[in-house]
Every structure is written in C-alpha cells, then in structure tokens.
Write a protein that holds these residues in place. Structure first.
Motif, PDB file in Angstrom:
ATOM      1  N   TYR A 260       0.841  -1.206   0.000  1.00 37.73           N
ATOM      2  CA  TYR A 260       0.000   0.000   0.000  1.00 37.73           C
ATOM      3  C   TYR A 260       0.876   1.256   0.000  1.00 37.73           C
ATOM      4  CZ  TYR A 260      -4.924  -1.481   0.926  1.00 37.73           C
ATOM      5  OH  TYR A 260      -6.211  -1.960   0.833  1.00 37.73           O
ATOM      6  N   TYR A 285      -4.442  -0.915   8.157  1.00 35.40           N
ATOM      7  CA  TYR A 285      -3.700   0.042   7.341  1.00 35.40           C
ATOM      8  C   TYR A 285      -4.587   1.279   7.221  1.00 35.40           C
ATOM      9  CZ  TYR A 285      -0.561   2.103   3.966  1.00 35.40           C
ATOM     10  OH  TYR A 285       0.331   2.946   3.357  1.00 35.40           O
ATOM     11  N   VAL A 354      -4.632  -4.717  -3.247  1.00 35.41           N
ATOM     12  CA  VAL A 354      -3.963  -3.474  -2.844  1.00 35.41           C
ATOM     13  C   VAL A 354      -3.797  -2.576  -4.066  1.00 35.41           C
ATOM     14  CG1 VAL A 354      -1.818  -2.495  -1.945  1.00 35.41           C
ATOM     15  CG2 VAL A 354      -2.731  -4.588  -0.934  1.00 35.41           C
ATOM     16  N   SER A 358      -5.523   0.988  -4.471  1.00 37.82           N
ATOM     17  CA  SER A 358      -4.617   2.137  -4.598  1.00 37.82           C
ATOM     18  C   SER A 358      -4.918   2.913  -5.889  1.00 37.82           C
ATOM     19  CB  SER A 358      -3.156   1.680  -4.601  1.00 37.82           C
ATOM     20  OG  SER A 358      -2.884   0.953  -3.431  1.00 37.82           O
TER      21      SER A 358
END
Ligand SMILES: Cc1ncc(COP(=O)(O)O)c(C=O)c1O
Length: 369
Positions: A260, A285, A354, A358
C-alpha cells in the motif's frame, strides 16, 4: 468488483480441519470453562510473547478491567489515557470508579504524546493507560520514564498489537500489566470473544487468577469479590491452532502494508509510518485524507470497503459527557478522527487488491484536485 474491508472466511476455511479437530477435542473432554486447552494456550502465548505469565480471559475488556483492579485503582483516582481509541480502553477506568483523564495524541503515531501526559498529571493521578493503536507501538519507553518519575502504574492496551516490537522487544513486556484482545478481527482472533492479561509479576498473576474466577484462591474460598472472566475451553483450543500461524499472518500483513505504502506514495494523503525503533503489528492500514468521507463513498461506489476507527474521540462521546469536555479540548485527536480511513486489509487479502484499491484512490485524489 467486490473488495471487502475485512474477511475471515479464507482463514477459517484453510484451517477448518485443524479447528474442527480442536473443537471436537473440547466436546470430547467437556472442559468448557478454562481447562487443559486454555492452560496450554496460556503457556504457548507466553512463550510466543516472551512473557512470564499469561492469564486467558473472556475478552480484552475484562483483561483491562482486571489490570485496573490489580493496580488498586479506586474512586477518586485519575488515570491518564488517550481519547483516540476503542471505548473499552476507558471503560476499564470507569469500571473501578476512577476518572479517565485524556491527554492529546502524537500526530505521527496517533498514540499518547508523553509531553501531554506530563501536563495532565495531578496529585490524584494513579496510572497511565496507553494504547498501541492500529498495531503501532506508543512511546512506551518515554511513558515508562514518566511513570517512574511520578511513581505511577502503567497498563498497556495491546488489544491491536500482537507481535509489535519496541527496541526489539515485544509489547506486553514493558508495563507491569498488559491487556490483549482475541476478538475475531484481531491479529490473533478467537472463534468468539477472548482476551489475555500479561504480567511479569508472580503476585499480580496469582491475584489475577483468583479475580478472574469469582475471587477463588482455592475452591469455594472467596477472599475478595471476584468476576467470571474465564476463557472458554473452545476459545483456548481454537486460539492454539491460530497461534501457530500468527507469525505468518503478521508477515502477510506487513507485506500488504508495504505494498500500500509503495502504491500510495506521493499522493496528497498521510500514510502510516513505522518509527525507526519500532516494528508495527499492522493490525490495520489507516491513511488520512482531508476529504475522508468523499473518498470512502468513492471507494464504496466501486465495490471497495473501508472503515473509520474511530469517528468520535472518547472525550466527545455521550457516555463521557459528565467529564465536561468541549470540541477543541484535544485538537490533534479531533482532527485525526475526521481524517482517518482504514483500507481493505486482512492477512489473506490478495496483493492485487492493494493495487486495485490504490488505483481507485489515485483516481479520486487526481480527480478531486
Ligand atoms: C484498543 C482496544 N482496546 C480494548 C479492546 C477490547 O477488547 P475486546 O473486544 O476483546 O473486549 C479493543 C477491541 O475490541 C481494542 O481495539
């Protein structure tokens, strides 16, 4: 597309045969409350954490309550703690009739700021209750120094931090008492409720064992009012299975977190950081975004889950209205509560998720600029 914020099904499916065998062994033995599986789990978790005593209890909240009782915190006492945590941290203080005294947090770790703790000390202060939020260690070495200078107790809330280290030492080995939670979503999760109290003290462990079991030092000898905070045998058995994989789960969390950070680097967001002396347990996270709610909606529109831990700091909760706090009393905690967003994250999550999350965040940030 569906990218869930959290999922346990992959983990439970991959461990199903082992979990079934463990659960069946408890059904066979009939040891449902404490018992040999819980005893064995306590020893194994103590060995894993490098700690002297582990007492398995029925929740992290119970572990925190026991810790407050063991430090003899009483009505009229004050305990300095963070306003930016799950409410159970403060409940432990309230359960023993003491007053939670909040101190503002550090804007990098989101944990108690030692300078603010110092400013909050009064003659009534009995203890400090820091949290390792999201699995990121608090400045426990700084807090230990303050506690020693002012002769205060410390309780570590490590509910979210199984395996986090400070100067190479695992959390749970700094304060006289530490509480862990094994709520199913935690780094080490039971198949129901669970928690543990960790201590290096033989005396505290002896009293804690009695308090968790109706105040019994011997069967039917109650030296003080106790509680039913026993861990169930089924939870002990399931936790023994999952503990074997905890290092692997934590390695996977770490790899996801680093991915990440790599993918989100350079965007106008605040990313979580691991301080040089620390190793996070990466429970969550969590990023910060000025327009957090719009970002969360943008992700939801694309089938991507996210969550806010925690939207209202404790000093502004109705349950603590009697403390008389106002917005603005703890500005760092309040600003961070407005900005935090936890992204999809669990050990079995594919790395490609991820990348998808993202990319969706990058699109939002670029579009909304
Ligand atoms: C920081 C923190 N403290 C305490 C607790 C309480 O643990 P439990 O839910 O096991 O009672 C939790 C978890 O829920 C937590 O995240």
């Amino acid at each position: 597309m569906n990218i869930p914020y959290f999922s346990l099904s992959e983990q439970n499916n991959s461990l199903r045969a082992e979990l079934n065998a463990a659960i069946n062994s408890v059904l066979d033995s009939g040891a449902f409350c404490l018992g040999p599986e819980v005893d064995a789990f306590e020893k194994e978790f103590a060995a894993w954490n490098g700690s002297r005593h582990v007492l398995a209890v029925n929740s992290g909240t119970s572990a925190l309550h026991l810790a407050a009782l063991l430090l003899n915190i009483k009505p009229g006492d004050e305990v300095i703690t963070t306003p930016f945590t799950f409410a159970a941290t403060s409940w432990a203080i309230s359960y023993v009739g003491a007053k939670p005294v909040y101190a503002d947090i550090d804007p990098v770790t989101y944990n108690l700021d030692p300078a603010k703790i110092k400013a909050a000390i009064t003659p009534k202060t009995k203890a400090i209750l820091p949290v390792h939020l999201y699995g990121h260690p608090c400045d426990i070495e700084g807090i230990l120094k303050i506690a020693a200078e002012h002769d205060l107790g410390i309780i570590e809330d490590a509910a979210q931090a199984h395996g986090a280290t400070v100067s190479g030492k695992k959390v749970g080995n700094f304060a006289p008492l530490t509480a862990f939670s094994f709520y199913p979503t935690k780094n080490l999760g039971a198949v129901g409720e669970g928690g543990a109290l960790v201590t290096g003290s033989d005396d505290l462990a002896r009293r804690a064992r009695a308090l968790r079991n109706h105040g019994c030092y011997e069967r039917y000898r109650h030296d003080e009012v106790g509680y039913n905070y026993r861990m169930e045998g089924l939870q002990g058995a399931a936790l023994r299975v999952k503990l074997k994989y905890l290092d692997e789960f934590n390695r996977k969390r770490r790899a996801l977190a680093f991915r990440y950070t790599e993918k989100l680097q350079g965007l106008p967001l605040t990313l979580p950081v691991e301080l040089p002396n620390n190793r996070a347990a990466w429970h969550l996270y969590v990023i910060r975004a000025a327009d957090r709610d719009a970002l969360s909606r943008h992700l939801a529109d694309r089938g991507i889950g996210s969550a806010v831990h925690y939207p209202i700091p404790l000093h502004l909760q109705k349950a603590y209205a009697h403390l008389g706090h106002q917005p603005g009393d703890f500005p760092v905690a309040e600003q961070i509560a407005r900005e935090v967003l936890a992204l999809p994250f669990y050990p079995e999550m594919p790395l490609e998720h991820v990348d998808i999350v993202s990319a969706a965040i990058r699109k939002f940030v670029t579009f909304s600029r």
